[in-house]
Design an enzyme around this catalytic site. Structure first.
Site, PDB file in Angstrom:
ATOM      1  N   SER A 253       0.864  -0.992  -0.020  1.00 33.52           N
ATOM      2  CA  SER A 253      -0.022   0.016  -0.106  1.00 33.52           C
ATOM      3  C   SER A 253       0.730   1.106   0.006  1.00 33.52           C
ATOM      4  O   SER A 253       2.205   1.104   0.076  1.00 33.52           O
ATOM      5  CB  SER A 253      -0.884   0.001   1.053  1.00 33.52           C
ATOM      6  OG  SER A 253      -0.286   0.297   2.389  1.00 33.52           O
ATOM      7  N   LYS A 254       0.201   2.203   0.040  1.00 31.25           N
ATOM      8  CA  LYS A 254       0.925   3.681   0.074  1.00 31.25           C
ATOM      9  C   LYS A 254       1.936   3.957   1.066  1.00 31.25           C
ATOM     10  O   LYS A 254       2.843   4.547   1.021  1.00 31.25           O
ATOM     11  CB  LYS A 254       0.006   4.777  -0.203  1.00 31.25           C
ATOM     12  CG  LYS A 254      -0.687   4.884  -1.363  1.00 31.25           C
ATOM     13  CD  LYS A 254      -1.794   5.890  -1.586  1.00 31.25           C
ATOM     14  CE  LYS A 254      -2.582   5.973  -2.602  1.00 31.25           C
ATOM     15  NZ  LYS A 254      -3.398   7.182  -2.790  1.00 31.25           N
ATOM     16  N   ARG A 255       1.681   3.263   2.410  1.00 28.82           N
ATOM     17  CA  ARG A 255       2.609   3.442   3.294  1.00 28.82           C
ATOM     18  C   ARG A 255       3.981   2.797   2.954  1.00 28.82           C
ATOM     19  O   ARG A 255       4.917   3.190   3.781  1.00 28.82           O
ATOM     20  CB  ARG A 255       2.115   2.885   4.664  1.00 28.82           C
ATOM     21  CG  ARG A 255       1.796   1.435   4.579  1.00 28.82           C
ATOM     22  CD  ARG A 255       1.239   0.736   6.124  1.00 28.82           C
ATOM     23  NE  ARG A 255       1.046  -0.822   6.304  1.00 28.82           N
ATOM     24  CZ  ARG A 255      -0.140  -1.181   5.605  1.00 28.82           C
ATOM     25  NH1 ARG A 255      -0.901  -0.503   4.946  1.00 28.82           N
ATOM     26  NH2 ARG A 255      -0.323  -2.424   5.704  1.00 28.82           N
ATOM     27  N   GLY A 257       5.477   3.258   0.153  1.00 33.19           N
ATOM     28  CA  GLY A 257       5.924   3.968  -0.901  1.00 33.19           C
ATOM     29  C   GLY A 257       5.008   4.136  -2.020  1.00 33.19           C
ATOM     30  O   GLY A 257       4.097   3.695  -1.906  1.00 33.19           O
TER      31      GLY A 257
END
Length: 488
Positions: A253-255, A257
């Site tokens: 996920s975006k966490r 990167g």
């Protein structure tokens, strides 16, 4: 008897950019189709009017093209095929395989969102079915509600007993108790189809032979198998590919990167490197070979070689692949990417596409062993393509501190100016002869000159750099550096 060529599809939703997991799914479908001389179809699943962003379709197409994934048919848009889904829902109603549901939409909205979400978690045991009160309505009561004009959704009537079985090419035989499958919605009260209905109707209409998709859809498959049966059709062959996890073993996920393919393109990754890296996330090439061009991946790809184990997205490994491809790509294949990178930095000159193309190839070939991303050509290697560059403060402090250097570099410029030839050997001879005459180590002059020419302490070998820059630029840059050096 001739073996039927497979038909596969990639079906993204334009509710977000092309995700790494979606790109890997598209790649596996494409590799399978090419390996078996089959057909790869692109279908845009755009029936979610609230979340759709039509402009993202262009981004999805662009990212697939960047990866070198070409589709044979499409793109088809579900929003243009609504009559097909309504007709299928009506047929299921008429056969008794479905029934009208008068419950408020909020009662089933959460389940639909989980089914259709690209961010859904790994499949797990389903909760026991909660029977819908509309399932067993008396026919007269049902007709009365319809006559009253009450809006209704259409739910599938899941068999009350037994199991639903299917075979998965990756995960093997699967069996689910029907009691664990809810009576899922086929068509909302608004008339719009749900994921479960539209995907089955489209796969039937398009003659899809193999459904290759993420393992998060394993829990949807029993419902779709039941739908195929109710529509009087055989289900396709299923192959669910493992999920892609972040380094902490949670869903990527975006966490962790960047997760959008387009971001990696912007960062300066080569599509060949990204595609190679992506293919090996959950698939084995059959041996220890890691660097595989598209043709070799197509030749080796098979569904039995896809792992059941979730893959881990390793940024360091991706960068390793990029370095390998930056070094190994034929120079003529690399130059268009460098042109794009220099263009984005406003450094590109049109003459490098024409008469000075050989010079550009020479410069890029010298620089690329030290590059990690395409952007490096416009950042630390900027001095090769522009006279507008800065000197690293640390490099000046370390290599320009000897007070004798300005005078020595002035003599070096004079020697280089009259050198009979401009090549590696003549440049080296001029510098080493001066070092001997001044009784200093050649390294002192080499390091000081490198900073004068490119502004950095670390760069390609000095004498090769001098050849690429040319006599005029070398002399001009030494002259530019002399007063800065003297001022220290």
């Amino acid at each position: 008897m001739a073996i039927q060529k497979p038909r596969v599809r990639f079906a993204p939703s334009p509710t977000g950019y092309l995700h790494v997991g979606g790109a890997r799914t598209a790649l596996f479908n494409w590799l399978f189709a090419r390996n078996r001389q089959g057909t790869f179809i692109l279908r845009i699943e755009d029936t979610d009017l609230e979340r759709n962003r039509p402009e993202l379709v262009d981004g999805i197409l662009s990212d697939l093209a960047w990866l070198g994934i070409e589709f044979d048919e499409g793109p088809f848009f579900q929003s243009e095929r609504l009559e097909l889904y309504r007709d299928a829902a009506s047929r299921l109603l008429a056969s008794g395989s479905a029934y009208p549901c008068f419950c408020p939409p909020s009662q089933y909205a959460g389940a639909e969102a989980r089914e259709e979400s690209e961010e859904a978690g790994p499949p797990g045991p389903s909760a026991a079915r909660q029977p819908c009160p509309c399932r067993n309505l008396d026919p007269s009561e049902r007709e009365s509600k319809i006559r009253q004009g009450l809006s209704y959704a259409i739910r599938f009537r899941v068999p009350e007993g037994g199991t639903t079985c299917f075979h998965d090419e990756v995960f093997g035989d699967r069996e689910v108790e029907n009691a664990e499958i809810e009576d899922f919605v086929l068509q909302r009260s608004s008339g719009r189809p749900t994921y479960q209905l539209s995907v089955v109707v489209d796969d039937l209409a398009m003659g899809i032979s193999h459904v290759i998709r993420g393992a998060d859809h394993l829990s949807n498959t029993p419902k779709q198998v039941l739908l195929y049966r109710a529509l009087g059709a055989a289900a396709p062959i299923f192959a669910h590919v493992p999920l892609i996890l972040g380094p902490d073993r949670t869903r990527l996920s975006k966490r962790h990167g960047a997760t959008s393919v387009g971001v990696y393109a912007e960062e300066g990754f080569l599509p060949e490197a990204f595609r190679n890296f992506l293919a090996l996330l959950g698939w084995s090439s059959g041996d220890d070979t890691e660097l595989l061009d598209a043709g070799e991946m197509v030749r080796r790809f098979s569904l039995p070689s896809v792992s059941r184990t979730n893959a881990v997205f390793d940024r360091a490994k991706l960068e390793w692949f990029n370095v390998q491809y930056l070094q190994k790509l034929p120079i003529d294949d690399l130059l268009p990417y460098v042109e794009q990178a220099l263009g984005r930095a406003h450094l590109w000159r049109e003459e490098w596409a024409g008469p000075e193309r050989p010079w550009l190839a020479h410069a890029v070939d010298l620089i690329r062993p030290r590059t990690r991303l395409l952007g490096d050509f416009a950042t630390w290697a900027r001095a090769f393509f522009s006279d507008d560059f800065e000197y690293e403060e640390a490099a000046k402090a370390k290599f320009w501190k000897d007070e004798r250097l300005p005078a020595m570099l002035e003599k070096l410029a004079a020697a280089l100016g009259v050198a009979p030839d401009w090549n590696h050997d003549s440049c080296e001879k001029a510098l080493r002869d001066l070092a001997a005459a001044e009784d200093v180590k050649a390294g002192l002059l080499i390091n000081a000159t490198r900073v004068a020419l490119v502004g950095r302490a670390v760069a390609p070998p000095l004498f090769e750099t001098m050849v690429v820059l040319g006599r005029e630029r070398v002399l001009r840059r030494i002259a530019r550096a002399l007063p800065l050096m003297a001022a220290r």
